[in-house]
Each structure stands twice: as C-alpha cells, then as structure tokens.
Design a protein around this motif. Structure first.
Motif, mmCIF file in Angstrom:
data_model
loop_
_atom_site.group_PDB
_atom_site.id
_atom_site.type_symbol
_atom_site.label_atom_id
_atom_site.label_comp_id
_atom_site.label_asym_id
_atom_site.label_seq_id
_atom_site.Cartn_x
_atom_site.Cartn_y
_atom_site.Cartn_z
ATOM 1 N N LEU A 87 0.949 -1.005 0.173
ATOM 2 C CA LEU A 87 0.055 -0.182 -0.135
ATOM 3 C C LEU A 87 0.706 1.067 0.291
ATOM 4 O O LEU A 87 0.627 2.134 -0.613
ATOM 5 N N ASN B 201 1.948 1.468 -3.620
ATOM 6 C CA ASN B 201 1.415 2.071 -4.021
ATOM 7 C C ASN B 201 0.888 3.625 -4.331
ATOM 8 O O ASN B 201 1.356 4.854 -5.030
ATOM 9 N N HIS C 100 1.719 6.476 -6.902
ATOM 10 C CA HIS C 100 0.144 7.458 -7.427
ATOM 11 C C HIS C 100 1.091 9.212 -7.090
ATOM 12 O O HIS C 100 0.820 9.965 -7.482
ATOM 13 N N TYR D 58 -4.286 5.270 -0.014
ATOM 14 C CA TYR D 58 -3.187 3.938 -0.415
ATOM 15 C C TYR D 58 -2.521 4.638 1.123
ATOM 16 O O TYR D 58 -2.558 3.721 1.868
ATOM 17 N N ALA E 238 -8.948 -1.918 1.848
ATOM 18 C CA ALA E 238 -7.759 -2.227 1.260
ATOM 19 C C ALA E 238 -8.348 -3.097 -0.104
ATOM 20 O O ALA E 238 -7.717 -2.625 -1.727
ATOM 21 N N THR F 211 -8.439 -0.728 -3.280
ATOM 22 C CA THR F 211 -7.147 -1.427 -4.563
ATOM 23 C C THR F 211 -8.478 -1.824 -5.921
ATOM 24 O O THR F 211 -7.680 -1.718 -7.256
ATOM 25 N N GLY G 253 -9.631 0.715 -7.846
ATOM 26 C CA GLY G 253 -8.905 1.944 -8.672
ATOM 27 C C GLY G 253 -7.936 0.777 -9.922
ATOM 28 O O GLY G 253 -7.633 1.974 -10.641
ATOM 29 N N LEU G 254 -8.186 -0.464 -9.760
ATOM 30 C CA LEU G 254 -7.506 -1.109 -10.388
ATOM 31 C C LEU G 254 -8.471 -1.512 -12.170
ATOM 32 O O LEU G 254 -8.626 -0.837 -13.033
ATOM 33 N N GLY H 61 -0.747 -3.327 -8.269
ATOM 34 C CA GLY H 61 -2.278 -3.518 -7.263
ATOM 35 C C GLY H 61 -2.879 -4.943 -6.839
ATOM 36 O O GLY H 61 -3.246 -5.336 -6.300
ATOM 37 N N THR I 121 -1.336 -6.161 -4.307
ATOM 38 C CA THR I 121 -2.424 -5.310 -3.585
ATOM 39 C C THR I 121 -3.543 -6.002 -3.273
ATOM 40 O O THR I 121 -4.098 -7.514 -1.927
ATOM 41 N N CYS I 122 -4.462 -6.815 -3.753
ATOM 42 C CA CYS I 122 -5.263 -7.698 -4.133
ATOM 43 C C CYS I 122 -4.929 -9.103 -4.140
ATOM 44 O O CYS I 122 -6.230 -9.359 -2.772
#
Length: 102
Positions: A8, A11, A15, A37, A55, A59, A62-63, A87, A90-91
């Motif tokens: 995170l 990420n 960004h 994030y 989260a 995420t 966002g993806l 991402g 993270t997922c």
C-alpha cells in the motif's frame, strides 16, 4: 500484514510520482487514490478492524478505473503499468489475509 502495508505504501508513492511528474490538474484521481493508499497503509499497519476489506475494495476500484482509462492516457504509461502489478499483488495479499485471518 507488514507485506500489505508495504504494498500500500508503494502504491501511494507510485501515485505521488504520477502527480509529481504530470501535475495535479489532469491527475486528480491518482492524487485522491494516493491519499487513500497512504491512509490505508496506516490503518493496516495499526491493525484496524476493517482495513483489510477497505484495502481490497479501494485497490480493486482503482485497478478497474485505471484499466478503463488506460488507453486515454496522453503520457508515458510506465508508472501505470507498475501500478497494475503492485495493485494486483495488493489485492491478492489482502484477499489472502481476509480468508485466513480469524
């Protein structure tokens, strides 16, 4: 949990790189997601109750948003491609922690 926090944080930094390189005017969504994030990093690190689910949801949203707008980007997309990888990791990490945590 530490791995998810680091993902995170990475990420959020990525960004921030987008906003720093290309300006805030046309990159408001990456700026918002960067702030989200960063907040999620603190929430996961501190062990807050619904941080894993938040989260995962943030995420995933966002993806999906990045995937839908990827072709419209008018600049170099190297950082965005890295964001896809981070991402997805993270997922996967958040989903795994949600499934195995009591």
């Amino acid at each position: 949990m530490m791995l998810l926090s680091l993902l995170l944080l990475g990420n959020a930094v990525l960004h921030g790189v987008i906003v720093g390189r290309f300006g805030l005017k046309e990159n408001a969504p990456p700026a918002v997601f960067g702030i989200l994030y960063a907040g999620l990093t603190l929430a996961v690190f501190r062990g807050w109750g619904h941080a894993l689910l938040a989260a995962l949801v943030v995420t995933a949203v966002g993806l999906v948003g990045l995937a839908l707008n990827f072709r419209k980007l008018q600049h170099d997309t190297t950082v965005e491609k890295i964001i896809f990888v981070v991402g997805a990791a993270t997922c996967a990490c958040a989903a795994y922690l949600l499934l195995v945590s009591p």
